[in-house]
Design a protein around this motif. Sequence first.
Motif, PDB file in Angstrom:
ATOM      1  N   UNK A  38       0.491  -1.392  -0.069  1.00 42.98           N
ATOM      2  CA  UNK A  38      -0.306   0.189   0.353  1.00 42.98           C
ATOM      3  C   UNK A  38       0.710   1.513  -0.142  1.00 42.98           C
ATOM      4  N   UNK A  39       2.537   2.007   0.325  1.00 40.10           N
ATOM      5  CA  UNK A  39       2.944   2.603   0.268  1.00 40.10           C
ATOM      6  C   UNK A  39       3.214   2.762  -0.766  1.00 40.10           C
ATOM      7  N   UNK A  40       2.854   3.845  -1.313  1.00 43.98           N
ATOM      8  CA  UNK A  40       2.427   4.465  -2.311  1.00 43.98           C
ATOM      9  C   UNK A  40       4.369   4.270  -3.555  1.00 43.98           C
ATOM     10  N   UNK A  41       4.974   4.560  -3.396  1.00 39.56           N
ATOM     11  CA  UNK A  41       6.537   3.887  -3.470  1.00 39.56           C
ATOM     12  C   UNK A  41       6.926   2.303  -4.114  1.00 39.56           C
ATOM     13  N   UNK A  42       6.076   1.282  -3.081  1.00 35.10           N
ATOM     14  CA  UNK A  42       5.932   0.628  -3.729  1.00 35.10           C
ATOM     15  C   UNK A  42       5.003  -0.449  -4.345  1.00 35.10           C
ATOM     16  N   UNK A  43       4.046   0.319  -4.139  1.00 31.64           N
ATOM     17  CA  UNK A  43       2.832  -0.244  -5.124  1.00 31.64           C
ATOM     18  C   UNK A  43       3.567   0.483  -6.410  1.00 31.64           C
ATOM     19  N   UNK A  44       4.047   1.447  -6.921  1.00 34.83           N
ATOM     20  CA  UNK A  44       5.228   1.469  -7.536  1.00 34.83           C
ATOM     21  C   UNK A  44       5.505   0.686  -8.112  1.00 34.83           C
ATOM     22  N   UNK A  45       6.405   0.117  -7.372  1.00 31.23           N
ATOM     23  CA  UNK A  45       7.877  -0.669  -7.635  1.00 31.23           C
ATOM     24  C   UNK A  45       7.255  -2.427  -8.346  1.00 31.23           C
ATOM     25  N   UNK A  46       5.843  -1.997  -7.394  1.00 28.74           N
ATOM     26  CA  UNK A  46       5.028  -4.199  -7.912  1.00 28.74           C
ATOM     27  C   UNK A  46       4.044  -3.688  -9.146  1.00 28.74           C
ATOM     28  N   UNK A  47       3.984  -2.363  -8.988  1.00 26.32           N
ATOM     29  CA  UNK A  47       3.236  -1.992 -11.112  1.00 26.32           C
ATOM     30  C   UNK A  47       4.200  -2.717 -11.843  1.00 26.32           C
ATOM     31  N   UNK A  48       5.389  -2.462 -11.472  1.00 27.72           N
ATOM     32  CA  UNK A  48       6.184  -1.641 -12.766  1.00 27.72           C
ATOM     33  C   UNK A  48       6.556  -3.180 -12.733  1.00 27.72           C
ATOM     34  N   UNK A  89      14.838   5.251 -12.796  1.00 29.75           N
ATOM     35  CA  UNK A  89      14.525   6.103 -13.229  1.00 29.75           C
ATOM     36  C   UNK A  89      13.037   5.967 -13.969  1.00 29.75           C
ATOM     37  N   UNK A  90      12.636   5.024 -14.111  1.00 32.03           N
ATOM     38  CA  UNK A  90      11.112   5.323 -14.494  1.00 32.03           C
ATOM     39  C   UNK A  90      10.214   5.935 -12.690  1.00 32.03           C
ATOM     40  N   UNK A  91      10.752   5.111 -11.802  1.00 35.12           N
ATOM     41  CA  UNK A  91       9.939   5.275 -11.155  1.00 35.12           C
ATOM     42  C   UNK A  91      10.011   6.813 -10.254  1.00 35.12           C
ATOM     43  N   UNK A  92      11.412   7.841 -10.856  1.00 35.48           N
ATOM     44  CA  UNK A  92      11.648   8.751 -10.444  1.00 35.48           C
ATOM     45  C   UNK A  92      12.309   8.839  -8.916  1.00 35.48           C
ATOM     46  N   UNK A  93      12.686   8.011  -8.400  1.00 37.56           N
ATOM     47  CA  UNK A  93      13.061   7.305  -6.546  1.00 37.56           C
ATOM     48  C   UNK A  93      14.507   8.399  -6.680  1.00 37.56           C
ATOM     49  N   UNK A  94      14.910   8.396  -5.910  1.00 37.48           N
ATOM     50  CA  UNK A  94      16.310   8.434  -5.218  1.00 37.48           C
ATOM     51  C   UNK A  94      16.787   7.259  -4.803  1.00 37.48           C
ATOM     52  N   UNK A  95      17.882   6.763  -5.369  1.00 37.50           N
ATOM     53  CA  UNK A  95      18.235   5.188  -4.679  1.00 37.50           C
ATOM     54  C   UNK A  95      18.304   4.797  -3.733  1.00 37.50           C
ATOM     55  N   UNK A  96      18.456   5.635  -2.606  1.00 37.11           N
ATOM     56  CA  UNK A  96      18.391   5.274  -1.406  1.00 37.11           C
ATOM     57  C   UNK A  96      16.698   4.764  -0.878  1.00 37.11           C
ATOM     58  N   UNK A  97      16.242   5.704  -1.961  1.00 35.22           N
ATOM     59  CA  UNK A  97      14.698   5.747  -1.377  1.00 35.22           C
ATOM     60  C   UNK A  97      14.324   4.524  -1.975  1.00 35.22           C
ATOM     61  N   UNK A  98      14.748   4.217  -3.377  1.00 38.05           N
ATOM     62  CA  UNK A  98      14.603   2.848  -4.132  1.00 38.05           C
ATOM     63  C   UNK A  98      15.040   1.678  -3.539  1.00 38.05           C
ATOM     64  N   UNK A  99      15.948   1.311  -2.566  1.00 34.57           N
ATOM     65  CA  UNK A  99      16.224   0.444  -1.841  1.00 34.57           C
ATOM     66  C   UNK A  99      16.130  -0.133  -0.524  1.00 34.57           C
ATOM     67  N   UNK A 100      15.962   0.984   0.160  1.00 33.46           N
ATOM     68  CA  UNK A 100      15.125   0.697   0.745  1.00 33.46           C
ATOM     69  C   UNK A 100      13.358   0.329   0.782  1.00 33.46           C
ATOM     70  N   UNK A 101      12.751   0.714  -0.483  1.00 35.25           N
ATOM     71  CA  UNK A 101      11.781  -0.254  -0.454  1.00 35.25           C
ATOM     72  C   UNK A 101      11.890  -1.763  -0.829  1.00 35.25           C
ATOM     73  N   UNK A 102      12.585  -1.861  -2.001  1.00 32.83           N
ATOM     74  CA  UNK A 102      12.659  -2.615  -2.392  1.00 32.83           C
ATOM     75  C   UNK A 102      13.271  -3.959  -1.254  1.00 32.83           C
ATOM     76  N   UNK A 103      13.667  -3.704  -0.550  1.00 31.27           N
ATOM     77  CA  UNK A 103      14.553  -4.454   0.673  1.00 31.27           C
ATOM     78  C   UNK A 103      13.668  -5.039   1.371  1.00 31.27           C
ATOM     79  N   UNK A 104      11.909  -4.323   1.787  1.00 32.93           N
ATOM     80  CA  UNK A 104      10.671  -4.255   2.259  1.00 32.93           C
ATOM     81  C   UNK A 104      10.078  -5.077   1.724  1.00 32.93           C
ATOM     82  N   UNK A 105      10.168  -4.686   0.487  1.00 30.59           N
ATOM     83  CA  UNK A 105       8.978  -5.975  -0.683  1.00 30.59           C
ATOM     84  C   UNK A 105       9.760  -7.404  -0.943  1.00 30.59           C
TER      85      UNK A 105
END
Length: 100
Positions: A10-20, A37-53
């Motif tokens: 449900x977290x917006x960034x994680x939902x976008x990752x899942x959809x992509x 690039x697709x999600x326009x997230x910072x590297x740190x933000x992306x890695x944090x959400x990927x780890x949670x997923x």
Amino acid sequence: MTPDLDPVIHAPARLRIMAALAGLEPGDTLTFSRLQQLLALTGGNLITHLRRLEDAGYVTSQRVRGIRGEVTTASLTEQGRRALAAYRATLADILDPVDG
């Protein structure tokens, strides 16, 4: 009563990752940099959400050797595809008008 939405997705960034990642064929991957690039997230933000997923078993990532060195790739697991489908069904139930 409608079940709760999966808080991991449900977290917006994680939902976008899942959809992509769901847009890929099973077994296909996206590189970390392409996903960023697709999600326009910072590297740190992306890695944090990927780890949670990953911790939830929804995403898998691996380092692979590419032409220019090692790159990190990510893909949706079968469990992740099922969780996203359940999330979508729950969201549809919430958004559908009540029958009369």
